[in-house]
Design an enzyme around this catalytic site. Structure first.
Site, PDB file in Angstrom:
ATOM      1  N   GLY A  81       0.836  -1.197   0.000  1.00 31.95           N
ATOM      2  CA  GLY A  81       0.000   0.000   0.000  1.00 31.95           C
ATOM      3  C   GLY A  81       0.867   1.242   0.000  1.00 31.95           C
TER       4      GLY A  81
ATOM      5  CB  ILE B  50       3.201   2.333   4.711  1.00 27.72           C
ATOM      6  CG1 ILE B  50       2.381   3.418   5.415  1.00 27.72           C
ATOM      7  CG2 ILE B  50       4.476   2.032   5.505  1.00 27.72           C
ATOM      8  CD1 ILE B  50       1.839   3.022   6.773  1.00 27.72           C
TER       9      ILE B  50
ATOM     10  NE  ARG C 113      -7.278  -6.997  -0.487  1.00 31.29           N
ATOM     11  CZ  ARG C 113      -8.189  -6.160  -0.013  1.00 31.29           C
ATOM     12  NH1 ARG C 113      -9.347  -6.622   0.414  1.00 31.29           N
ATOM     13  NH2 ARG C 113      -7.956  -4.865   0.030  1.00 31.29           N
TER      14      ARG C 113
ATOM     15  CB  SER D  56       0.674  -4.857   9.675  1.00 28.57           C
ATOM     16  OG  SER D  56       0.928  -6.184  10.125  1.00 28.57           O
ATOM     17  NE  ARG D  57      -3.842  -2.020  14.281  1.00 28.87           N
ATOM     18  CZ  ARG D  57      -3.345  -0.837  13.938  1.00 28.87           C
ATOM     19  NH1 ARG D  57      -2.051  -0.742  13.639  1.00 28.87           N
ATOM     20  NH2 ARG D  57      -4.122   0.229  13.882  1.00 28.87           N
TER      21      ARG D  57
ATOM     22  CD  GLU E 241       0.806  -3.066  20.077  1.00 30.51           C
ATOM     23  OE1 GLU E 241       0.390  -1.902  19.952  1.00 30.51           O
ATOM     24  OE2 GLU E 241       1.144  -3.786  19.113  1.00 30.51           O
TER      25      GLU E 241
ATOM     26  CG  HIS F  89       2.062   0.238  17.792  1.00 28.29           C
ATOM     27  ND1 HIS F  89       0.888  -0.466  17.910  1.00 28.29           N
ATOM     28  CD2 HIS F  89       2.001   0.849  16.575  1.00 28.29           C
ATOM     29  CE1 HIS F  89       0.145  -0.288  16.822  1.00 28.29           C
ATOM     30  NE2 HIS F  89       0.816   0.508  16.002  1.00 28.29           N
ATOM     31  CB  ILE F  90       7.703   3.935  18.104  1.00 29.77           C
ATOM     32  CG1 ILE F  90       8.785   2.991  17.553  1.00 29.77           C
ATOM     33  CG2 ILE F  90       7.568   3.800  19.613  1.00 29.77           C
ATOM     34  CD1 ILE F  90      10.191   3.297  18.078  1.00 29.77           C
ATOM     35  N   GLY F  91       5.712   3.432  15.085  1.00 30.98           N
ATOM     36  CA  GLY F  91       5.783   3.752  13.663  1.00 30.98           C
ATOM     37  C   GLY F  91       5.507   5.212  13.345  1.00 30.98           C
TER      38      GLY F  91
END
Length: 323
Positions: A155, A157, A177, A235-236, A265, A284-286
């Site tokens: 995507g 990013i 996809r 991502s997650r 998390e 989680h510091i993106g």
């Protein structure tokens, strides 16, 4: 006309709070701890606007307790904590903050890539532990140049990560996809999911969390990868089966992992994965730069005020609510 009543979960820049205070009467939960559900439902009982946070479950039950709610906004790209169908059933627009964090997140991911490949944080520990006097056992890394990077989820990013990786002379495969214009624009090659895992020296995961992607990476997927592969998830956390990743690292099925997200998390400080010497985890510091967080907050405020004033949001996930 009186001020709008809103609930804000999380911290906003002082200037942004001042913007809200000019038009809104605000109840704020600024603690990093999760707001008690009873407190939240009580606050939302007469609220017209809601700035949510990723640790708040926004579902039909919550919306049923907020009869006056007209708009929800959140300072994030992902919204797996929000039931969009429930929002649609109440004609409530939900705004998120895509685009503004793309560059900062891509920088962090590229940083994880370089730090993993060159074992930068292990090198720092080596120095701190007083081992530099014996340079024969220094942490040895690997080259990025001419290696293959596989991006799962090309995507916005992912495209920015690809540009950075190409500066290091990497070859890039990707899987979505469906094929995208990344083939021509970025000179990246589309491959099947399995082929990306088989062929890549470094694998970066950038898919949204959904029923289809939950635990996308399990035992089988790690077995497909090269034993020399480096695995990076930004991502997650729930996209990865944490136990399967742990076993893959312990059994040397892959060489290394770097995570900016975990499941659960935050990861518990006594989790066995933290005792391994072939993993790097950041909290989680993106998007965690001063400039980017301000832009995210600014867009969140713009989304909220637009919804309260019955205008189209600058960034709305469920746009059909306006039809």
């Amino acid at each position: 006309m009186g001020k709008y009543k809103i609930v804000v979960i999380g911290q906003l820049n002082k200037d942004l709070m001042n913007q809200l205070e000019q038009k809104c009467e605000i109840k704020v939960w600024s603690s990093p701890q999760k707001i008690p559900r009873d407190t939240l439902l009580s606050w939302l009982s007469d609220a017209e606007g809601f700035i949510s946070r990723g640790d708040v479950v926004v579902n039909g039950e919550l919306l049923s307790k907020a009869p006056k709610l007209r708009v929800i906004a959140q300072a994030s790209v992902g919204y797996d904590n929000v039931d969009i169908d429930a929002c649609m059933s109440r004609s409530i627009p939900f705004g998120n903050t895509p685009e503004v964090l793309n560059e900062a997140t891509a920088d962090l991911i590229y940083g994880l890539l370089i730090s993993s490949a060159r074992r930068i944080h292990e090198g720092f520990e080596y120095v701190k532990d007083g081992k530099w006097e014996s340079p024969f056992n220094i942490p040895m890394g690997v080259d990025l140049y001419e290696k293959t990077l596989g991006i799962i989820g090309m995507g916005n990013i992912g495209r920015r990560v690809a540009v950075r990786a190409q500066a290091s002379g990497m070859n890039i495969l990707y899987h979505n996809r469906k094929e995208s214009v990344a083939n021509n624009e970025l000179n990246c090659k589309y491959e099947t999911f399995e082929n990306v895992l088989k062929q890549s020296d470094f694998i970066i995961v950038l898919v949204p969390l959904s029923n289809q992607t939950k635990k996308l990476f399990k035992k089988t997927e790690f077995e497909i990868m090269k034993q020399t592969a480096y695995f990076i998830n930004a991502s997650r956390g729930a996209v990865v089966d944490t136990n399967a990743l742990y076993q893959a690292l312990v059994n040397k099925e892959i060489a290394y992992a770097a995570l900016d997200v975990t499941d659960p998390e935050p990861i518990q400080s006594d989790h066995p994965i933290l005792k391994l010497n072939n993993i790097l985890i950041t909290p989680h510091i993106g998007s965690a730069t001063t400039e980017t967080r301000y832009k995210m907050g600014q867009l969140t405020v713009e989304n909220l005020l637009a919804g309260l004033e019955s205008k189209k949001m600058p960034s709305c996930v469920n746009k059909t609510v306006y039809n």
